[in-house]
Motif scaffolding. Structure first.
Motif, PDB file in Angstrom:
ATOM      1  N   ARG A 213       0.752  -1.123   0.072  1.00 31.79           N
ATOM      2  CA  ARG A 213       0.088  -0.080   0.100  1.00 31.79           C
ATOM      3  C   ARG A 213       0.959   1.211  -0.046  1.00 31.79           C
ATOM      4  NH1 ARG A 213      -2.823  -1.344   3.590  1.00 31.79           N
ATOM      5  NH2 ARG A 213      -1.672  -0.482   5.607  1.00 31.79           N
ATOM      6  N   MET A 214       2.119   1.276   0.805  1.00 32.88           N
ATOM      7  CA  MET A 214       2.819   2.505   0.843  1.00 32.88           C
ATOM      8  C   MET A 214       3.484   2.556  -0.523  1.00 32.88           C
ATOM      9  SD  MET A 214       4.375   1.862   4.659  1.00 32.88           S
ATOM     10  CE  MET A 214       5.346   3.596   4.569  1.00 32.88           C
ATOM     11  N   TRP A 215       3.957   1.430  -1.124  1.00 29.58           N
ATOM     12  CA  TRP A 215       4.594   1.891  -2.574  1.00 29.58           C
ATOM     13  C   TRP A 215       3.536   2.108  -3.606  1.00 29.58           C
ATOM     14  CZ3 TRP A 215       9.318   2.265  -3.060  1.00 29.58           C
ATOM     15  CH2 TRP A 215      10.351   1.599  -2.255  1.00 29.58           C
ATOM     16  N   GLY A 216       2.249   1.668  -3.148  1.00 27.09           N
ATOM     17  CA  GLY A 216       1.307   2.162  -4.370  1.00 27.09           C
ATOM     18  C   GLY A 216       0.773   3.437  -4.065  1.00 27.09           C
ATOM     19  N   GLU A 217       0.943   3.997  -2.931  1.00 27.80           N
ATOM     20  CA  GLU A 217       0.742   5.340  -2.582  1.00 27.80           C
ATOM     21  C   GLU A 217       1.515   6.412  -3.286  1.00 27.80           C
ATOM     22  OE1 GLU A 217       0.081   5.895   1.431  1.00 27.80           O
ATOM     23  OE2 GLU A 217      -1.892   4.754   1.422  1.00 27.80           O
ATOM     24  N   LEU A 218       2.736   5.858  -3.288  1.00 26.69           N
ATOM     25  CA  LEU A 218       4.088   6.717  -3.845  1.00 26.69           C
ATOM     26  C   LEU A 218       3.962   6.977  -5.484  1.00 26.69           C
ATOM     27  CD1 LEU A 218       6.673   8.030  -3.632  1.00 26.69           C
ATOM     28  CD2 LEU A 218       7.988   5.793  -3.891  1.00 26.69           C
ATOM     29  N   VAL A 219       3.201   5.768  -6.058  1.00 23.13           N
ATOM     30  CA  VAL A 219       3.349   5.883  -7.620  1.00 23.13           C
ATOM     31  C   VAL A 219       2.330   7.058  -8.177  1.00 23.13           C
ATOM     32  CG1 VAL A 219       2.483   5.049  -9.740  1.00 23.13           C
ATOM     33  CG2 VAL A 219       3.611   3.464  -7.896  1.00 23.13           C
ATOM     34  N   PRO A 220       1.086   7.380  -7.710  1.00 20.54           N
ATOM     35  CA  PRO A 220       0.314   8.621  -8.097  1.00 20.54           C
ATOM     36  C   PRO A 220       0.962   9.799  -7.975  1.00 20.54           C
ATOM     37  CG  PRO A 220      -0.798   7.470  -6.317  1.00 20.54           C
ATOM     38  CD  PRO A 220       0.410   6.561  -6.701  1.00 20.54           C
ATOM     39  N   ARG A 221       1.707   9.932  -6.618  1.00 20.13           N
ATOM     40  CA  ARG A 221       2.369  11.249  -6.140  1.00 20.13           C
ATOM     41  C   ARG A 221       3.303  11.568  -7.196  1.00 20.13           C
ATOM     42  NH1 ARG A 221       3.760  11.181  -0.117  1.00 20.13           N
ATOM     43  NH2 ARG A 221       4.043  13.304  -0.597  1.00 20.13           N
ATOM     44  N   LEU A 222       4.165  10.471  -7.698  1.00 21.68           N
ATOM     45  CA  LEU A 222       5.279  10.828  -8.524  1.00 21.68           C
ATOM     46  C   LEU A 222       4.641  11.152 -10.126  1.00 21.68           C
ATOM     47  CD1 LEU A 222       7.781   7.866  -7.927  1.00 21.68           C
ATOM     48  CD2 LEU A 222       7.881  10.252  -7.155  1.00 21.68           C
ATOM     49  N   GLU A 223       3.510  10.573 -10.405  1.00 26.39           N
ATOM     50  CA  GLU A 223       2.804  10.707 -11.756  1.00 26.39           C
ATOM     51  C   GLU A 223       2.313  12.039 -11.642  1.00 26.39           C
ATOM     52  OE1 GLU A 223       0.175   7.667 -12.120  1.00 26.39           O
ATOM     53  OE2 GLU A 223       1.732   6.216 -12.927  1.00 26.39           O
ATOM     54  N   GLU A 224       1.552  12.637 -10.350  1.00 29.19           N
ATOM     55  CA  GLU A 224       1.274  13.929 -10.378  1.00 29.19           C
ATOM     56  C   GLU A 224       2.288  15.145 -10.437  1.00 29.19           C
ATOM     57  OE1 GLU A 224      -0.820  13.922  -6.846  1.00 29.19           O
ATOM     58  OE2 GLU A 224      -2.369  12.786  -7.256  1.00 29.19           O
ATOM     59  N   GLU A 225       3.416  14.789  -9.816  1.00 27.35           N
ATOM     60  CA  GLU A 225       4.587  15.634 -10.170  1.00 27.35           C
ATOM     61  C   GLU A 225       4.891  15.844 -11.739  1.00 27.35           C
ATOM     62  OE1 GLU A 225       6.019  17.499  -7.923  1.00 27.35           O
ATOM     63  OE2 GLU A 225       4.859  17.096  -6.348  1.00 27.35           O
ATOM     64  N   GLY A 226       4.768  14.692 -12.339  1.00 29.80           N
ATOM     65  CA  GLY A 226       5.265  14.471 -13.629  1.00 29.80           C
ATOM     66  C   GLY A 226       4.291  15.307 -14.617  1.00 29.80           C
ATOM     67  N   ALA A 227       2.867  15.152 -14.295  1.00 31.61           N
ATOM     68  CA  ALA A 227       2.054  15.851 -14.987  1.00 31.61           C
ATOM     69  C   ALA A 227       1.918  17.330 -14.752  1.00 31.61           C
ATOM     70  CB  ALA A 227       0.550  15.222 -14.638  1.00 31.61           C
ATOM     71  N   ALA A 228       2.404  17.545 -13.421  1.00 31.71           N
ATOM     72  CA  ALA A 228       2.289  19.109 -13.351  1.00 31.71           C
ATOM     73  C   ALA A 228       3.264  19.915 -13.803  1.00 31.71           C
ATOM     74  CB  ALA A 228       2.176  19.490 -11.608  1.00 31.71           C
ATOM     75  N   SER A 229       4.659  18.863 -14.108  1.00 34.86           N
ATOM     76  CA  SER A 229       5.781  19.761 -14.806  1.00 34.86           C
ATOM     77  C   SER A 229       5.724  19.685 -16.202  1.00 34.86           C
ATOM     78  CB  SER A 229       6.613  19.167 -14.189  1.00 34.86           C
ATOM     79  OG  SER A 229       6.986  17.651 -14.693  1.00 34.86           O
TER      80      SER A 229
END
Length: 319
Positions: A213-229
């Protein structure tokens, strides 16, 4: 053991001794593996901590967007390190310690079997001594003038017989106690082993789910950072205006009349010189359309006619 006193339970005790000896070897192996598993879990916790610290330091050195992503990775690894450390402690409490307790119980069973063997040896020694003294008493009674020695030997024989009776009772009591303890150990061990294995399985499932669950929660956070940039749906960079500004961006007004939309950011050039008006009869039958942004073709002097026409508007020259 062939000279020792026999009992109806000797075969049963021989089987118990073989069972306890084999169980001791297997339990030691399992206990060592459980200790190794706990040690590896602690090493994983320490490794995740060092892993997260390295990513934190790398993120601080990079900065900006990449540094933020690396810091997120480091923070997740640090949290996973705490989870792994608690998991290692739970493994030690629910897996390693129960097997250590089993080893202690097996050792206690071995000690009980050893005490029974000691009682058996003591009882056997007393029986041998009684047989010896009975033979001496018989010879003294057959010898004339040995009444005093015979009486002394008889008193000693009675004391040995009383001691042998007490040893027999102790031997029987110890044997029954060992049988009860071994039977109880087998029954309780089966239930406790089942519970230990079940709790260990549930512990591993819960720990792995939490880590997943902790690894899974990290994936969208990294993807959100990439989409914002990435600038999808945002404004175009400065200096880039015109058609195709961006998906969802504001529409641009149409270019003014006579201006090439492709060259909209180029300053307008000077207007072309005026073309002299020709009489209707002198106009060419088919004229090419003119465009303000296309330069007029150059006139070849060799293609011009050598005939000169005078102006019909001169006074006194009309026909």
């Amino acid at each position: 053991s062939g000279d020792l006193v026999t009992s109806p339970d000797d075969d049963l005790f021989d089987e118990i001794e073989r069972y306890v000896e084999a169980l001791s070897v297997q339990m030691k192996r399992v206990a060592n593996q459980a200790s190794g598993l706990v040690r590896k879990s602690k090493e994983i916790a320490n490794g995740l901590f060092e892993f997260g610290l390295a990513f934190h330091q790398l993120g601080q050195s990079e900065g900006e967007e990449l540094g933020a992503k690396l810091s997120l990775m480091g923070g997740t690894a640090d949290s996973l390190s705490s989870v792994a450390a608690r998991h290692a402690e739970a493994e030690a409490r629910r897996l390693e310690e129960p097997f250590r307790d089993y080893l202690k119980i097996i050792h206690a069973v071995k000690l009980a079997l050893g005490r029974r063997h000691d009682k058996r040896v003591s009882y056997t020694a007393l029986l041998h001594e009684i047989q010896t003294r009975e033979g001496n008493l018989h010879r003294l009674r057959m010898t004339p003038g040995s009444e005093a020695k015979a009486y002394s030997t008889e008193m000693s024989l009675q004391r040995y017989q009383a001691a042998a009776e007490a040893a027999r009772e102790e031997y029987a009591e110890v044997s029954q106690r060992v049988l009860r303890e071994v039977d109880r150990f087998k029954r309780e061990k089966a239930e406790e082993m089942k519970m230990v294995v079940l709790e260990f399985i549930l512990l591993e499932i819960e720990a792995n789910r939490q880590m997943e669950r902790m690894w899974g929660e990290l994936v969208p956070r990294l993807e959100e950072e990439g989409a914002a940039s990435g600038g999808v749906g945002g404004e175009a960079p400065p200096g880039v205006q015109g058609v195709g500004q961006g998906v969802g961006g504001p529409s641009q007004p149409p270019p003014p009349q006579g201006v090439n939309p492709i060259m909209g950011n180029v300053p307008p050039s000077q207007p072309p010189p005026p073309v002299p008006t020709m009489a209707p009869s002198m106009a060419p039958p088919m004229s090419q359309p003119t465009y303000s942004n296309v330069p007029a073709p150059a006139v070849d002097p060799m293609m011009e006619s050598s005939i000169q026409y005078r102006d019909n508007n001169l006074p006194g020259m009309g026909l």
